[in-house]
Design a protein around this motif. Structure first.
Motif, short mmCIF file in Angstrom:
data_model
loop_
_atom_site.label_atom_id
_atom_site.label_comp_id
_atom_site.label_asym_id
_atom_site.label_seq_id
_atom_site.Cartn_x
_atom_site.Cartn_y
_atom_site.Cartn_z
N VAL A 147 0.83 -1.21 0.00
CA VAL A 147 0.00 0.00 0.00
C VAL A 147 0.86 1.25 0.00
O VAL A 147 0.56 2.24 -0.68
CB VAL A 147 -0.96 -0.02 1.21
N THR A 148 1.97 1.22 0.75
CA THR A 148 2.87 2.38 0.81
C THR A 148 3.50 2.67 -0.55
O THR A 148 3.59 3.83 -0.98
CB THR A 148 3.97 2.12 1.84
N VAL A 156 3.60 6.11 -5.45
CA VAL A 156 3.52 6.30 -6.90
C VAL A 156 2.37 7.24 -7.26
O VAL A 156 2.52 8.14 -8.11
CB VAL A 156 3.35 4.94 -7.62
N VAL A 157 1.21 7.04 -6.60
CA VAL A 157 0.06 7.92 -6.86
C VAL A 157 0.38 9.36 -6.48
O VAL A 157 0.06 10.31 -7.21
CB VAL A 157 -1.18 7.42 -6.10
N MET A 158 1.04 9.55 -5.35
CA MET A 158 1.43 10.91 -4.93
C MET A 158 2.36 11.55 -5.96
O MET A 158 2.21 12.74 -6.31
CB MET A 158 2.15 10.86 -3.58
N PHE A 203 -2.40 10.03 1.70
CA PHE A 203 -1.94 9.41 2.95
C PHE A 203 -3.13 8.88 3.76
O PHE A 203 -3.09 7.76 4.30
CB PHE A 203 -1.15 10.43 3.76
N THR A 204 -4.19 9.66 3.84
CA THR A 204 -5.36 9.23 4.60
C THR A 204 -6.05 8.03 3.96
O THR A 204 -6.39 7.04 4.64
CB THR A 204 -6.36 10.40 4.72
N VAL A 205 -6.28 8.09 2.66
CA VAL A 205 -6.95 6.99 1.97
C VAL A 205 -6.12 5.71 2.04
O VAL A 205 -6.64 4.61 2.29
CB VAL A 205 -7.23 7.37 0.51
N SER A 206 -4.80 5.84 1.85
CA SER A 206 -3.95 4.65 1.93
C SER A 206 -3.96 4.06 3.34
O SER A 206 -3.91 2.83 3.52
CB SER A 206 -2.53 4.99 1.50
#
Length: 344
Positions: A31-32, A37-39, A317-320
């Protein structure tokens, strides 16, 4: 002072957890990586948007009045001589202009489209009316032609039906013919000669017109001399183009304004062999939209850019974290049930 620091410590919204109580999992690592990558992708996208200007579109009512519009054109007629062409304009306000000659250039073309001659002397030749009679009127249908000698007649019955006869009459009087352009017979013979010379040629017409900013039309059509010349011209159909013009203003980042127009076009062709026969020519009908479009280039502010970056980091960060927590507790519950033998 120590008491104040203790109170400030009590306001800490981010309490620290001893590292001994951390538990790292494989799902958390996945997940991290995905969240990082999304960030990164969102950060690159937001940065590009910040450095590139955005265009804002606004529609307003066009309240301008009394403006003029410059119309540029470049039209080629492969089989119509320049002598016969006429450029006319008219609009709904009643303004009309026929056989326009200023700011227009004509180019005589041969059968292969090559330029024979180019002159900025206007479109068409002299406007040829019916022959001028001796009594001052124009030749009517069924009436016998008797041209005037312009005061050089030797008798009341003498007629001058050609330019040469007028010259002879002047010669007998001892007068000099210094203004042949004002002699009806000479003007007519010169026009007919030019028509014969240009038969089989084409014409390129280009230039510009200054028209009122109201609905109107611009057309290229054989002038009156065409019907007097009896020349054979194959292109006798009517081609109509309709333009719906939308006034447009574009403002760049430096505040410079560009006044322009957008338009849509419709076409209609009318065959010259149908009855009743349409007036031959190429017609451009234009109308103006009451709505004006304004495009404005804008850049995002630095504060807006930083706010979006914070939103990206915090949101991802919150969603992950929620996803990781859901996976962790789901695995934990599943493992506990398996230990109790429910999934044996």
């Amino acid at each position: 002072m120590e008491g104040f620091l203790q109170k400030l410590k009590g306001l800490d919204a981010y309490p620290k957890v001893n590292e001994d109580f951390y538990k790292r999992t494989l799902s958390g690592g996945v997940v991290t990586v995905v969240a990082s990558v999304v960030m990164l992708l969102l950060f690159v996208s937001e940065t590009r948007s910040y450095f590139y200007s955005a265009t804002e579109t606004k529609l307003v009512v066009d309240t301008s009045r009394g403006e003029r519009l410059r119309v540029n054109f470049d039209v080629t007629f492969p089989s119509v001589p320049c002598t016969l062409l006429s450029v006319d304009t008219m609009d709904i306000s009643g303004e009309q202009h026929h056989d326009i000659r200023h700011d227009i250039e004509k180019r005589r073309l041969d059968a292969h489209g090559n330029v024979i001659e180019a002159r900025k002397e206007g479109i068409g030749g002299a406007k040829i009316e019916s022959p001028l009679q001796k009594h001052g009127g124009r030749l009517s249908k069924g009436e016998e032609y008797c041209g005037t000698c312009y005061g050089a007649e030797e008798s009341d019955e003498q007629c001058c039906n050609s330019c040469e006869e007028v010259r002879e009459a002047y010669k007998k009087k001892g007068w000099a013919l210094t203004n042949p352009d004002l002699i009806d017979q000479c003007t007519r013979e010169d026009f007919v000669e030019r028509v014969k010379t240009q038969q089989g040629e084409g014409c390129n017409v280009h230039g510009f017109l200054d028209v009122s900013k109201v609905a109107g039309s611009l057309h290229f059509a054989p002038g009156k001399g065409f019907y007097e010349s009896n020349i054979n011209v194959p292109e006798l159909s009517a081609l109509e183009h309709g333009f719906n013009v939308v006034p447009t203003i574009y403002t760049d980042l430096r505040g410079r304004k560009i006044h322009s127009n957008q338009f849509s076009v419709t076409e209609h062709f009318r065959d010259g062999n149908i009855r009743p026969k349409p007036q031959p020519g190429v017609f451009f009908f234009y109308d103006f939209s009451p709505i004006k479009v304004i495009f404005t280039e804008e850049n995002s502010s630095l504060l807006h850019y930083l706010t979006n970056l914070c939103a990206i980091v915090g949101g991802v960060f919150t969603v992950s974290g929620i996803i990781d927590s859901f996976i962790y507790h789901g695995q934990k519950a599943l493992k506990k049930k398996m230990e109790l033998g429910k999934y044996r």
